[in-house]
Scaffold this motif. Structure first.
Motif, mmCIF file in Angstrom:
data_model
loop_
_atom_site.group_PDB
_atom_site.id
_atom_site.type_symbol
_atom_site.label_atom_id
_atom_site.label_comp_id
_atom_site.label_asym_id
_atom_site.label_seq_id
_atom_site.Cartn_x
_atom_site.Cartn_y
_atom_site.Cartn_z
ATOM 1 N N VAL A 25 -3.008 53.925 25.275
ATOM 2 C CA VAL A 25 -3.305 53.445 23.870
ATOM 3 C C VAL A 25 -3.244 51.947 24.042
ATOM 4 C CG1 VAL A 25 -1.979 52.801 21.762
ATOM 5 C CG2 VAL A 25 -2.228 55.400 22.590
ATOM 6 N N ALA A 26 -2.483 51.240 25.043
ATOM 7 C CA ALA A 26 -2.260 49.667 25.099
ATOM 8 C C ALA A 26 -3.545 49.074 25.678
ATOM 9 C CB ALA A 26 -1.009 49.484 25.848
ATOM 10 N N LEU A 27 -4.102 50.082 26.616
ATOM 11 C CA LEU A 27 -5.494 49.710 27.295
ATOM 12 C C LEU A 27 -6.489 49.544 26.087
ATOM 13 C CD1 LEU A 27 -6.950 48.726 29.781
ATOM 14 C CD2 LEU A 27 -7.405 51.169 30.061
ATOM 15 N N VAL A 28 -6.586 50.640 25.161
ATOM 16 C CA VAL A 28 -7.574 50.873 24.118
ATOM 17 C C VAL A 28 -7.543 49.790 23.160
ATOM 18 C CG1 VAL A 28 -8.155 52.395 22.445
ATOM 19 C CG2 VAL A 28 -8.100 53.248 24.594
ATOM 20 N N LEU A 29 -6.104 49.348 22.840
ATOM 21 C CA LEU A 29 -6.068 48.227 21.819
ATOM 22 C C LEU A 29 -6.505 47.067 22.356
ATOM 23 C CD1 LEU A 29 -2.731 49.283 20.199
ATOM 24 C CD2 LEU A 29 -4.940 49.408 19.146
ATOM 25 N N ALA A 30 -6.299 46.713 23.639
ATOM 26 C CA ALA A 30 -6.632 45.496 24.522
ATOM 27 C C ALA A 30 -8.091 45.375 24.376
ATOM 28 C CB ALA A 30 -6.062 45.494 25.837
ATOM 29 N N MET A 31 -8.759 46.605 24.884
ATOM 30 C CA MET A 31 -10.425 46.359 24.750
ATOM 31 C C MET A 31 -10.826 46.287 23.504
ATOM 32 S SD MET A 31 -11.455 49.138 27.719
ATOM 33 C CE MET A 31 -11.078 50.721 26.816
ATOM 34 N N ILE A 32 -10.139 46.878 22.327
ATOM 35 C CA ILE A 32 -10.411 46.501 20.872
ATOM 36 C C ILE A 32 -10.632 45.233 20.577
ATOM 37 C CG2 ILE A 32 -10.064 47.031 18.485
ATOM 38 C CD1 ILE A 32 -9.667 49.975 19.244
ATOM 39 N N ALA A 33 -9.310 44.567 21.074
ATOM 40 C CA ALA A 33 -9.263 43.103 20.484
ATOM 41 C C ALA A 33 -10.206 42.281 21.590
ATOM 42 C CB ALA A 33 -7.786 42.859 20.884
#
Length: 72
Positions: A25-33
């Motif tokens: 989840v943290a990796l996905v949020l970083a890619m979205i940001a």
């Protein structure tokens, strides 16, 4: 009197899937940001940044490279 705990009960967190889920989840949020900041950067990018060579017509009608004006 203190209660005896097994090593498994004494651990603060469990290994395995919960940790993996948080990392994903943290990796996905970083890619979205990153994607949002990239789109915002492209949207606010000036057409002719200061110092970039541009092509303009002079009084004779010929085009040629000119240097963008600079502040001194």
């Amino acid at each position: 009197m203190t209660e005896k705990l097994t090593p498994r009960e004494a651990r603060q967190g469990e290994r395995g899937m919960p940790v993996l889920k948080i990392l994903i989840v943290a990796l996905v949020l970083a890619m979205i940001a990153w994607a949002v900041s990239g789109m915002f950067g492209e949207a606010t990018d000036p057409e002719n940044p200061v110092g970039e060579t541009t092509t303009e017509q002079d009084a004779t009608g010929e085009t040629g490279p000119t240097q963008a004006p600079t502040v001194q």
